[in-house]
Write a protein that holds these residues in place. Structure first.
Motif, mmCIF file in Angstrom:
data_model
loop_
_atom_site.group_PDB
_atom_site.id
_atom_site.type_symbol
_atom_site.label_atom_id
_atom_site.label_comp_id
_atom_site.label_asym_id
_atom_site.label_seq_id
_atom_site.Cartn_x
_atom_site.Cartn_y
_atom_site.Cartn_z
ATOM 1 N N LEU A 131 28.274 -30.147 7.700
ATOM 2 C CA LEU A 131 27.001 -29.842 7.046
ATOM 3 C C LEU A 131 27.273 -29.038 5.784
ATOM 4 C CD1 LEU A 131 23.853 -29.698 7.001
ATOM 5 C CD2 LEU A 131 24.064 -27.616 8.394
ATOM 6 N N GLU A 132 26.534 -29.359 4.716
ATOM 7 C CA GLU A 132 26.656 -28.601 3.478
ATOM 8 C C GLU A 132 25.299 -27.990 3.122
ATOM 9 O OE1 GLU A 132 28.948 -29.762 -0.308
ATOM 10 O OE2 GLU A 132 26.873 -30.293 -0.792
ATOM 11 N N VAL A 133 25.342 -26.709 2.751
ATOM 12 C CA VAL A 133 24.155 -26.020 2.250
ATOM 13 C C VAL A 133 24.402 -25.745 0.778
ATOM 14 C CG1 VAL A 133 22.602 -24.055 2.511
ATOM 15 C CG2 VAL A 133 23.840 -24.937 4.502
ATOM 16 N N ARG A 134 23.626 -26.387 -0.060
ATOM 17 C CA ARG A 134 23.857 -26.287 -1.495
ATOM 18 C C ARG A 134 23.231 -25.012 -2.062
ATOM 19 N NH1 ARG A 134 21.516 -32.301 -1.246
ATOM 20 N NH2 ARG A 134 23.360 -33.285 -0.291
ATOM 21 N N PRO A 135 23.790 -24.476 -3.147
ATOM 22 C CA PRO A 135 23.257 -23.236 -3.741
ATOM 23 C C PRO A 135 21.796 -23.402 -4.149
ATOM 24 C CG PRO A 135 25.416 -23.763 -4.652
ATOM 25 C CD PRO A 135 25.009 -24.947 -3.847
ATOM 26 N N GLY A 136 20.967 -22.432 -3.769
ATOM 27 C CA GLY A 136 19.570 -22.423 -4.145
ATOM 28 C C GLY A 136 18.713 -23.427 -3.415
ATOM 29 N N GLU A 137 19.275 -24.088 -2.417
ATOM 30 C CA GLU A 137 18.544 -25.128 -1.697
ATOM 31 C C GLU A 137 17.703 -24.536 -0.575
ATOM 32 O OE1 GLU A 137 19.787 -29.419 0.180
ATOM 33 O OE2 GLU A 137 21.019 -27.701 0.749
ATOM 34 N N LEU A 138 16.548 -25.172 -0.302
ATOM 35 C CA LEU A 138 15.752 -24.826 0.866
ATOM 36 C C LEU A 138 15.992 -25.928 1.892
ATOM 37 C CD1 LEU A 138 12.053 -23.563 0.855
ATOM 38 C CD2 LEU A 138 13.188 -24.585 2.812
ATOM 39 N N MET A 189 16.849 -9.902 0.587
ATOM 40 C CA MET A 189 17.026 -10.771 -0.580
ATOM 41 C C MET A 189 16.783 -10.007 -1.874
ATOM 42 S SD MET A 189 15.224 -14.310 0.666
ATOM 43 C CE MET A 189 15.350 -14.974 -0.986
ATOM 44 N N ARG A 190 15.756 -9.138 -1.864
ATOM 45 C CA ARG A 190 15.452 -8.367 -3.068
ATOM 46 C C ARG A 190 16.539 -7.340 -3.376
ATOM 47 N NH1 ARG A 190 10.125 -7.822 -5.073
ATOM 48 N NH2 ARG A 190 8.721 -9.444 -4.296
ATOM 49 N N THR A 191 17.363 -7.013 -2.394
ATOM 50 C CA THR A 191 18.398 -5.995 -2.604
ATOM 51 C C THR A 191 19.801 -6.589 -2.533
ATOM 52 O OG1 THR A 191 18.258 -5.422 -0.243
ATOM 53 C CG2 THR A 191 16.979 -4.083 -1.780
ATOM 54 N N GLY A 192 19.926 -7.908 -2.774
ATOM 55 C CA GLY A 192 21.262 -8.459 -2.935
ATOM 56 C C GLY A 192 21.651 -9.658 -2.104
ATOM 57 N N ALA A 193 20.931 -9.965 -1.009
ATOM 58 C CA ALA A 193 21.311 -11.116 -0.188
ATOM 59 C C ALA A 193 21.112 -12.410 -0.959
ATOM 60 C CB ALA A 193 20.493 -11.132 1.097
ATOM 61 N N GLN A 194 22.024 -13.363 -0.761
ATOM 62 C CA GLN A 194 21.985 -14.634 -1.501
ATOM 63 C C GLN A 194 21.672 -15.833 -0.612
ATOM 64 O OE1 GLN A 194 25.985 -14.398 -2.922
ATOM 65 N NE2 GLN A 194 25.411 -13.408 -4.842
ATOM 66 N N SER A 252 16.658 -17.419 -6.652
ATOM 67 C CA SER A 252 17.757 -18.391 -6.658
ATOM 68 C C SER A 252 18.463 -18.486 -5.316
ATOM 69 C CB SER A 252 18.772 -18.002 -7.736
ATOM 70 O OG SER A 252 19.344 -16.724 -7.435
ATOM 71 N N ALA A 253 17.981 -17.748 -4.341
ATOM 72 C CA ALA A 253 18.661 -17.692 -3.049
ATOM 73 C C ALA A 253 18.550 -19.022 -2.306
ATOM 74 C CB ALA A 253 18.082 -16.572 -2.190
ATOM 75 N N SER A 254 19.574 -19.282 -1.495
ATOM 76 C CA SER A 254 19.527 -20.429 -0.585
ATOM 77 C C SER A 254 18.749 -20.022 0.658
ATOM 78 C CB SER A 254 20.938 -20.862 -0.194
ATOM 79 O OG SER A 254 21.715 -21.150 -1.344
ATOM 80 N N VAL A 255 17.972 -20.942 1.205
ATOM 81 C CA VAL A 255 17.177 -20.658 2.403
ATOM 82 C C VAL A 255 17.454 -21.738 3.439
ATOM 83 C CG1 VAL A 255 14.879 -20.384 3.389
ATOM 84 C CG2 VAL A 255 15.356 -19.515 1.094
ATOM 85 N N ILE A 256 17.817 -21.286 4.633
ATOM 86 C CA ILE A 256 18.006 -22.197 5.768
ATOM 87 C C ILE A 256 16.897 -21.900 6.758
ATOM 88 C CG2 ILE A 256 19.545 -22.932 7.614
ATOM 89 C CD1 ILE A 256 21.878 -21.909 5.918
ATOM 90 N N LEU A 257 16.083 -22.888 7.045
ATOM 91 C CA LEU A 257 14.896 -22.698 7.872
ATOM 92 C C LEU A 257 14.998 -23.539 9.134
ATOM 93 C CD1 LEU A 257 11.924 -21.734 8.301
ATOM 94 C CD2 LEU A 257 11.229 -23.789 7.037
ATOM 95 N N ILE A 258 14.808 -22.879 10.284
ATOM 96 C CA ILE A 258 14.691 -23.589 11.554
ATOM 97 C C ILE A 258 13.253 -23.424 12.027
ATOM 98 C CG2 ILE A 258 15.392 -23.639 13.975
ATOM 99 C CD1 ILE A 258 18.122 -22.699 13.147
ATOM 100 N N SER A 259 12.588 -24.518 12.265
ATOM 101 C CA SER A 259 11.213 -24.448 12.739
ATOM 102 C C SER A 259 10.916 -25.651 13.616
ATOM 103 C CB SER A 259 10.230 -24.404 11.566
ATOM 104 O OG SER A 259 8.883 -24.392 12.031
ATOM 105 N N HIS A 260 10.106 -25.429 14.660
ATOM 106 C CA HIS A 260 9.721 -26.536 15.529
ATOM 107 C C HIS A 260 8.527 -27.294 14.960
ATOM 108 C CE1 HIS A 260 6.836 -23.478 16.597
ATOM 109 N NE2 HIS A 260 6.123 -24.361 17.274
ATOM 110 N N ARG A 261 7.868 -26.726 13.928
ATOM 111 C CA ARG A 261 6.710 -27.385 13.332
ATOM 112 C C ARG A 261 7.174 -28.245 12.152
ATOM 113 N NH1 ARG A 261 3.513 -22.163 13.571
ATOM 114 N NH2 ARG A 261 2.262 -22.286 15.456
ATOM 115 N N LEU A 262 7.150 -29.516 12.305
ATOM 116 C CA LEU A 262 7.635 -30.405 11.265
ATOM 117 C C LEU A 262 6.667 -30.491 10.096
ATOM 118 C CD1 LEU A 262 9.170 -33.263 13.433
ATOM 119 C CD2 LEU A 262 10.142 -31.066 12.748
ATOM 120 N N SER A 263 5.404 -30.126 10.332
ATOM 121 C CA SER A 263 4.458 -30.109 9.218
ATOM 122 C C SER A 263 4.827 -29.049 8.198
ATOM 123 C CB SER A 263 3.039 -29.848 9.738
ATOM 124 O OG SER A 263 2.987 -28.599 10.415
#
Length: 605
Positions: free
Chosen positions: A365-372, A503-508, A537-548
């Motif tokens: 799996l690849e998580v690209r920079p700035g990707e949601l 994120m506001r204090t440095g997390a990417q 510009s942060a990358s976000v990885i989201l796990i959710s059971h709601r597909l909507s």
């Protein structure tokens, strides 16, 4: 030799008591060690003057004897609080070291093992039964033993002034007595070591009975009596094996009586007969008899405190080996500056101990920079496990996780986690103020209230704060003065604000594992929209059971069988007509029929 090494290891902790208490305790120990010999000499002096015919000559020895008795009581009275202070400091230092050791473990897999929890239970120096010991008590027992040894030397010198032969006789007998008591303590400890599990389970139910969280169900379901029966059963399982041991020990008490009475009886009879026949003066005989008792008192201390403390220290040492203290720190490297990294899972496999099949099996799996990026899948697909691997809480059994091509294990956990912010599904509700609950998102930097307010606004938590009695200073726990409790959805806004603060204090890289599962669909959509707008510009990885909700992600991957089986945008996956399309259709029909599809229903996670 092993026992001597263990005693030295305990004594090495003596400076933890602090310079002033330690100095005072050493002085008191030396003074108390001189009392037996001085008392024996004073008794001999007193009797010599009393048998001399002039009672006035007995004033000085009588005064000396009285002063010695008084000094003994005063010294013991002064030593008691000093010993308590020293023991508390030593145990406090030990507990701090244990906490530091547990916190320094780079992963959590070891902490999940029952044998590690048993070691922590033994090493934590928090007595909950008569078989639990603390290093502080054991350290002071060694200091006391040194004092008793000095007292033994003094009493032996007084006794040797009468004759040399009683000294080795009484010392040998006292050593036998001490060895018998030591063996008893070891027997108890050997049995107790194998019943820690039931004792820990009893503690768990005892805590549940007084906990507000578990207390709700215990009262509503009428589980109080049932829980008490469980506690009683676990305690019986833990303590019942000790009773046969204690019965055997009680039945063998005659050996200790023999070890005391026979040698003392021999010495007393010989000295008395010698004095009666005129071979020795009554004064010398009396001093010899008192000194003989002093020899035995030098070994009178129960060894259980030493045995228990040694067990505690041994458990700490084993725990340090198991947790590989400092492993992560040794490999720390500087983290290159820049934007969000490219994160890759390269052939990653992972299985839990005792599990027949791996949770992840050669996952790429690849998580690209700035990707949601959204990750979906049914229960047990390995989504939360994947996140724990990304955070370095578990180590892959095969493959690796990289950031810009560098294994995150080589980056070092501290350096990597400084770039990462995670909201776990089973997040912690800290009994702290609202502000502190948010700033814990980055505890390595000074609190920034502007960032706190901004993160709360982005998470939708600012409206909740406006209704709190003391605003940001309100404790989020009813057990605190002026504190309040929050609903499940409000707590999720707290932890989401915590992550956004990071994120506001440095997390990417921001990871959200079911961050809004307790919110209704519309509120979740509002939070998600604001998150997407304010992630920068942060990358976000989201796990959710709601597909909507996840349909708005830049990319969606479906986990199944420990691997990524579908990858694409929402439109692409729907067009493909695979598992994701089927899951989305099912949820859409449920929502149309009025189902909220909150996580509590547990269909998808």
């Amino acid at each position: 030799m092993s026992r001597l090494r263990e005693r030295i290891e305990l004594l090495a902790r003596l400076p933890w008591a602090g310079p002033a208490p330690l100095t005072a305790l050493i002085v008191l120990t030396l003074l108390l060690s001189a009392l037996p010999a001085a008392t024996a000499a004073a008794v001999g002096w007193l009797i010599d003057r009393l048998t001399g015919g002039d009672a006035s000559d007995a004033v000085a020895p009588l005064s000396a004897y009285a002063l010695l008795l008084l000094a003994g009581h005063v010294l013991i009275a002064v030593r008691e609080p000093l010993s308590y202070l020293a023991e508390a400091r030593i145990d406090g230092r030990h507990r701090a070291e244990l906490s530091r050791l547990a916190a320094s473990s780079p992963t959590i897999d070891a902490l999940e093992r029952p044998e590690i929890q048993a070691l922590i239970r033994t090493a934590r120096a928090d007595p909950e039964s008569f078989m639990d010991g603390t290093p502080g008590a054991g350290v002071l027992a060694q200091l006391d033993l040194i004092g008793r040894s000095l007292a033994l030397v003094g009493a032996s010198l007084v006794l040797a002034a009468y004759a040399w032969w009683p000294v080795p006789l009484l010392i040998a007998a006292a050593l036998v007595l001490h060895q018998l008591r030591w063996h008893e303590g070891v027997q108890r400890r050997r049995v107790w070591r194998h019943v820690l599990g039931p004792s820990m389970r009893a503690d768990m139910w005892s805590d549940a009975l007084v906990s507000p969280a578990e207390g709700k169900e215990i009262r509503v379901f009428g589980l109080g009596g049932w829980a008490i029966d469980r506690i009683d059963g676990h305690l019986r399982t833990a303590y019942d094996p000790l009773w046969p041991v204690d019965r055997r020990i009680l039945g063998a008490t005659w050996r200790q009586l023999v070890a005391v009475l026979v040698p003392l009886g021999i010495v007393y009879v010989v000295v008395a007969l010698d004095a009666a026949s005129g071979g020795a003066s009554i004064a010398v005989a009396a001093a010899a008899l008192v000194a003989g008792t002093g020899v035995f008192e030098a070994f009178d201390g129960a060894p259980q405190a030493t045995i228990n403390a040694t067990t505690c220290v041994q458990a700490f040492t084993r725990l340090r080996m198991e947790l590989a203290d400092g492993k992560a720190v040794q490999r720390e490297k500087s983290t290159p500056a820049g934007g969000p990294p490219t994160v890759r899972f390269e052939g990653v496999s992972f299985g839990y101990p005792g599990s027949a099949s791996p949770v992840l099996d050669g996952l790429d799996l690849e998580v690209r920079p700035g990707e949601l990026l959204a990750i979906v899948g049914v229960n047990g697909a390995g989504k939360s496990t994947l996140i724990k691997l990304l955070a370095g809480l578990y180590e892959p059994t095969a493959g690796r996780v990289t950031a810009d091509g560098v294994d995150i294990a080589d980056l070092g956990t501290a350096a990597w986690r400084a770039r990462l912010s995670v909201v776990f599904q089973d997040f912690v509700r800290y009994h702290l103020s609202a502000a502190d609950n948010v700033t814990l998102g980055n505890a390595l930097t000074a609190p920034d209230m502007a960032a706190v307010v901004g993160a709360a606004r982005d998470a939708g938590f600012d409206e909740v704060v406006s209704r709190l009695p003391a605003g940001w200073d309100t404790p989020l726990a009813r057990t605190r003065d002026g504190g309040v409790d929050l609903s499940g959805g409000q707590w999720q806004q707290v932890v989401l604000a915590r992550a956004l603060y990071a994120m506001r204090t440095g997390a990417q890289v921001l990871v959200l594992d079911e961050p809004t599962a307790h919110l209704d669909v519309r509120t979740e959509l509002d939070v998600f929209t604001r998150l997407a707008a304010h992630r920068g510009s942060a990358s976000v990885i989201l796990i959710s059971h709601r597909l909507s909700t996840v349909r708005r992600a830049d990319r969606i991957v479906l986990l199944s069988g420990g691997r990524v089986t579908e990858d694409g945008t929402h439109e692409e996956l729907i067009a493909a007509g695979g598992t994701y399309a089927t899951m989305f259709a099912i949820q859409a029909r449920r929502f149309q029929r009025g189902f909220d599809d909150r996580l509590e229903e547990g269909e998808l996670t």
